[in-house]
Design an enzyme around this catalytic site. Structure first.
Site, PDB file in Angstrom:
ATOM      1  N   CYS A   4       3.082   1.664   2.887  1.00 43.03           N
ATOM      2  CA  CYS A   4       4.340   0.909   2.793  1.00 43.03           C
ATOM      3  C   CYS A   4       5.377   1.721   2.020  1.00 43.03           C
ATOM      4  O   CYS A   4       6.555   1.748   2.375  1.00 43.03           O
ATOM      5  CB  CYS A   4       4.121  -0.424   2.088  1.00 43.03           C
ATOM      6  SG  CYS A   4       3.038  -1.561   2.962  1.00 43.03           S
ATOM      7  N   ASP A  13       3.159   6.560 -29.148  1.00 42.40           N
ATOM      8  CA  ASP A  13       3.484   5.163 -29.456  1.00 42.40           C
ATOM      9  C   ASP A  13       4.972   4.902 -29.633  1.00 42.40           C
ATOM     10  O   ASP A  13       5.380   3.772 -29.835  1.00 42.40           O
ATOM     11  CB  ASP A  13       2.745   4.724 -30.734  1.00 42.40           C
ATOM     12  CG  ASP A  13       3.327   5.370 -31.983  1.00 42.40           C
ATOM     13  OD1 ASP A  13       3.835   6.505 -31.873  1.00 42.40           O
ATOM     14  OD2 ASP A  13       3.270   4.755 -33.062  1.00 42.40           O
ATOM     15  N   CYS A  55       0.852  -1.187   0.000  1.00 42.24           N
ATOM     16  CA  CYS A  55       0.000   0.000   0.000  1.00 42.24           C
ATOM     17  C   CYS A  55       0.888   1.237   0.000  1.00 42.24           C
ATOM     18  O   CYS A  55       2.111   1.143   0.144  1.00 42.24           O
ATOM     19  CB  CYS A  55      -0.913   0.009   1.218  1.00 42.24           C
ATOM     20  SG  CYS A  55      -0.021   0.075   2.792  1.00 42.24           S
ATOM     21  N   ASP A  58       0.474  12.512 -29.983  1.00 42.72           N
ATOM     22  CA  ASP A  58       1.547  12.394 -30.970  1.00 42.72           C
ATOM     23  C   ASP A  58       0.880  12.257 -32.343  1.00 42.72           C
ATOM     24  O   ASP A  58      -0.265  11.799 -32.429  1.00 42.72           O
ATOM     25  CB  ASP A  58       2.382  11.155 -30.648  1.00 42.72           C
ATOM     26  CG  ASP A  58       3.397  10.850 -31.730  1.00 42.72           C
ATOM     27  OD1 ASP A  58       4.124  11.768 -32.135  1.00 42.72           O
ATOM     28  OD2 ASP A  58       3.440   9.695 -32.186  1.00 42.72           O
TER      29      ASP A  58
END
Length: 750
Positions: free
Chosen positions: A31, A638, A28, A437
């Site tokens: 943590c 991409d 979590c 893009d």
């Protein structure tokens, strides 16, 4: 989960190094905070930034400090880092898969042993032998299958910290100890006129339900990361080097500057360098964004990660390992990721306050009852304080986010949207600026023939086979587009002779009747004094104004046809952009292409905002500019050239056919190339966040009502004290409410 390891790099003054490590044991955001705190307070460490989204930590530490020292510091808090292995990402994923299997196994056995304990506790609570049976079944559930809760709570306590494991360990541990005492010494209560109860079922049910929550969360993570990994290709692991005049294959890790490397058609270029011999065309779209491959001859630079086309060549390695352009982009990406604050899910923010508050309420309840409880002060104090801890146990709280996320992830997968973590689902509905893009995102990402205009249409059928024959032998990347177009029309090739490629101009060949034919640019025609009619010349200029690449087909006397080649815009791009704009989301286009091409594409898809001729770092800077204006930015790309901007954006979306790096960095991957999935992804975010908030309501409404009752608020009014067993049932019912609410998302339309 894929992780990019940051190459070590000297920090200011040369006294420290920065390095990124995969972290294990984090469950979590609390943590993540603990890992940061432990490392930051370790002598020799100057700073640590945890990226909870990809389970990594960026550490700045003294050169004299070793990896073992870092490991020991974290292991003392119940966490670990992966160091000194060839492929830390794979090791991390293997450990996560192993952890998931262990959690699943523990949960199954906990449930099996909890069932008889629950039945005895709920329906046969006064059956004395049942207490001993429950004790036998409860011990392995708590102290074997649930031992990690106690171990982690102890390690947190050593560092003066508390998290959800602390609350679980306290509530189940106290319930068990209280029940064990009542089982072994029932006469202690009988002598005081009180019937002793046991609460083994409350302790075992808590462990089982919390474990179930962890299984659901691990399952969601595992499924998503596996699906994304299947889409990702692997970077080349080996390359061919010339040694004593012969080709030798060696690992990329072994290559050094000055080596002569051989690259064949279709291969990825492994490191940066300069062409020494041969020539070819190289697809650099991953770095530059340009869809048309670049010609490479002697003296030209080549870059790691780009793809060679038809020709073969040799080049001298100039930059290797962490020095290559690809490695530098990866480094920028990692730093951009690390610079963001760790993901702070709403449930974990609340938990940070919730755990100590509940512990304080339990202690105050105990002390209060010791003062006002009269003859049964200790009994009332113990029962009420245990009831507070039991009813507040964060089972539903632990399930609130992972169950909604799991259903949301599944819903996304059904619609070709792969979601990597919860951060994107939390932020997606807030997005008010989308950066696209151009190449491969708005456009198809590959050149196609858009127009063939003939001087004499009647001669076209006779001339097309000659055009096909010449382009079939050409190595120019644009020739493939022409060949594809003619083959789609069913044209058959013919025989040509004296084929010759003219560098930087085009090609020439002779047909059977001794007529020379030419395919190429305007310079080729000018050098051979070939005439272009006014009509054909006008059409060529008009095509250029549309940002299309123009080539001519001619015989030795005149131009016969003009061909236009362009990166075609996807059919759905315009509608997807309009949908986003209709939702008051600003849409921007960034491209490495020239201004004319960018303007033409923007006009066709209805975009008002665009920038041309931008470098990879420029894209990330543009995202920062938007964020500085208060925008929540989604970046869609991409290529490797997009990865830095993807890492910088609040929500990052990669096209499924894109580069490995882009998909690794992006939090959302679209399996389809259809941009209409973007509005769907943002809508899915809205519905999932609504589900999480509803879940948190159900998780907390029981606590808000139940904790005061458990503390004895009603006792002065009607003498009612909440039995810890009933508290356990209320906690279980809140969990059922959370799961049922999450499943409603399956039927939602996005």
């Amino acid at each position: 989960m894929e992780t990019i390891t940051l190459p070590t790099a000297p920090a200011p003054k040369g006294k420290t190094v920065k390095e990124s490590f995969p972290v294990t044991g984090m469950t979590c955001a609390a943590c993540a905070s603990s890992v940061e705190s432990i490392l930051s307070h370790t002598e020799g460490v100057h700073g640590a930034t945890v990226n909870f989204a990809n389970s990594s930590v960026l550490v700045e530490y003294n050169k004299s400090f070793t990896h073992d020292d870092l490991q020991k510091a974290l292991q003392s808090g119940g966490y670990d880092i992966i160091v000194d292995v060839e492929d830390p990402s794979t090791v991390q994923q293997e450990l996560q898969e192993k952890h998931y299997e262990e959690v699943k196994k523990r949960t199954i056995w906990s449930a099996i042993l909890t069932l008889p304990v629950f039945i005895i506790g709920m329906f046969y609570m006064d059956w004395v032998p049942g207490r001993w049976i429950s004790l036998v079944f409860t011990i392995p559930v708590l102290f074997w299958f649930g031992r990690n809760f106690f171990i982690n709570a102890f390690k947190q306590a050593k560092h003066g910290k508390a998290n959800m494991d602390t609350l679980v360990a306290l509530s189940t541990g106290i319930a068990f100890i209280f029940s064990l005492f009542n089982t072994l010494f029932p006469e202690f209560w009988h002598s005081r006129g009180i019937h002793p109860h046991v609460y083994y079922e409350a302790a075992t049910v808590i462990i089982t339900f919390i474990s179930l929550g962890k299984v659901l969360e691990e399952k969601a993570k595992s499924n998503t990361s596996t699906a994304i990994k299947k889409l990702m290709g692997l970077q080349p692991k080996t390359l061919k080097v010339i040694v004593d005049g012969e080709e030798v294959e060696m690992p990329i890790a072994s290559v050094q500057k000055g080596y002569t490397i051989v690259v064949r058609p279709g291969e990825k270029i492994p490191v940066d360098g300069e062409v020494a011999e041969g020539n070819s065309f190289v697809d650099e779209s991953m770095i530059t964004g340009e869809p048309i491959p670049v010609e490479k001859t002697k003296g030209e630079k080549v870059f790691a990660g780009t793809v060679n086309q038809k020709g073969s060549f040799r080049f001298i390695a100039e930059k290797v390992a962490g020095e290559t352009l690809l490695a530098q982009i990866i480094k920028m990406v990692q730093e951009a990721q690390g610079s963001k604050a760790p993901v702070q899910k709403l449930v974990d923010k609340i938990a940070g306050i919730f755990v100590p508050v509940v512990m304080a309420i339990s202690i105050i309840t105990f002390i209060t009852w010791m003062f006002i409880g009269g003859d049964d002060a200790f009994t009332h104090a113990l029962l009420t304080s245990v009831a507070v801890l039991v009813i507040a146990c964060p089972c539903a709280l632990g399930l609130a986010t992972p169950t909604a996320i799991m259903v949301g992830v599944g819903k996304g997968a059904e619609n070709n949207i792969l979601i990597k973590d919860a951060e994107s689902l939390e932020l997606g509905h807030k997005v008010n600026a989308v950066v696209l893009d151009k190449t491969g995102t708005i456009t198809e990402g590959k050149p196609v023939v858009t127009d063939i205009i003939w001087e004499d249409e009647g001669q076209s059928e006779k001339l097309k086979p000659i055009l096909l024959a010449m382009e079939s032998q050409s190595e120019h990347p644009l020739a493939e587009a022409v060949v594809q177009k003619l083959k789609e029309e069913g044209i058959k090739s013919t025989t040509i002779t004296r084929f010759n490629s003219i560098t930087g101009r085009g090609v020439e060949a002779m047909y059977a009747d001794d007529t020379m034919f030419y395919i190429g640019n305007q310079k080729l025609l000018t050098e051979h004094n070939i005439n272009v009619s006014n009509e054909l010349d006008k059409k060529a200029k008009a095509l250029r104004e549309e940002a299309k690449t123009v080539i001519f087909f001619a015989n030795q006397n005149q131009a016969l046809a003009v061909l236009a080649i362009a990166d075609k815009i996807k059919e759905t791009s315009r509608q997807a952009i309009k949908t986003l704009q209709d939702r008051n989301i600003e849409v921007y286009m960034l491209t490495g292409d020239n201004q004319q091409t960018a303007q033409a594409v923007a006009n066709q898809v209805g975009l008002k905002h665009f920038k041309a001729e931008v470098l990879p770092s420029d894209k990330a800077d543009f995202v920062k500019e938007l964020q500085a204006k208060g925008k929540i930015v989604a970046m869609v790309g991409d290529g490797i050239n997009d990865s830095h901007a993807l890492a910088q954006a609040d929500v990052s979306i990669a096209m499924g056919h894109g580069s490995d790096i882009a998909m690794d960095v992006a939090k959302i991957t679209l399996i389809t190339s259809d941009l209409q999935s973007i509005p769907k992804a943002l809508n899915l975010s809205k519905k999932t966040v609504l589900g999480i908030r509803q879940n948190l309501f159900w998780a907390f409404i029981y606590n808000i009502i139940g904790i005061p009752i458990a503390a004895g608020l009603l006792y002065p009014i009607n003498g009612f004290l909440l039995d810890p067993m009933i508290a356990g049932m209320a906690m279980a019912f809140s969990s059922v409410s959370v799961v049922a609410n999450s499943l409603r998302l399956k039927a939602a339309k996005i």
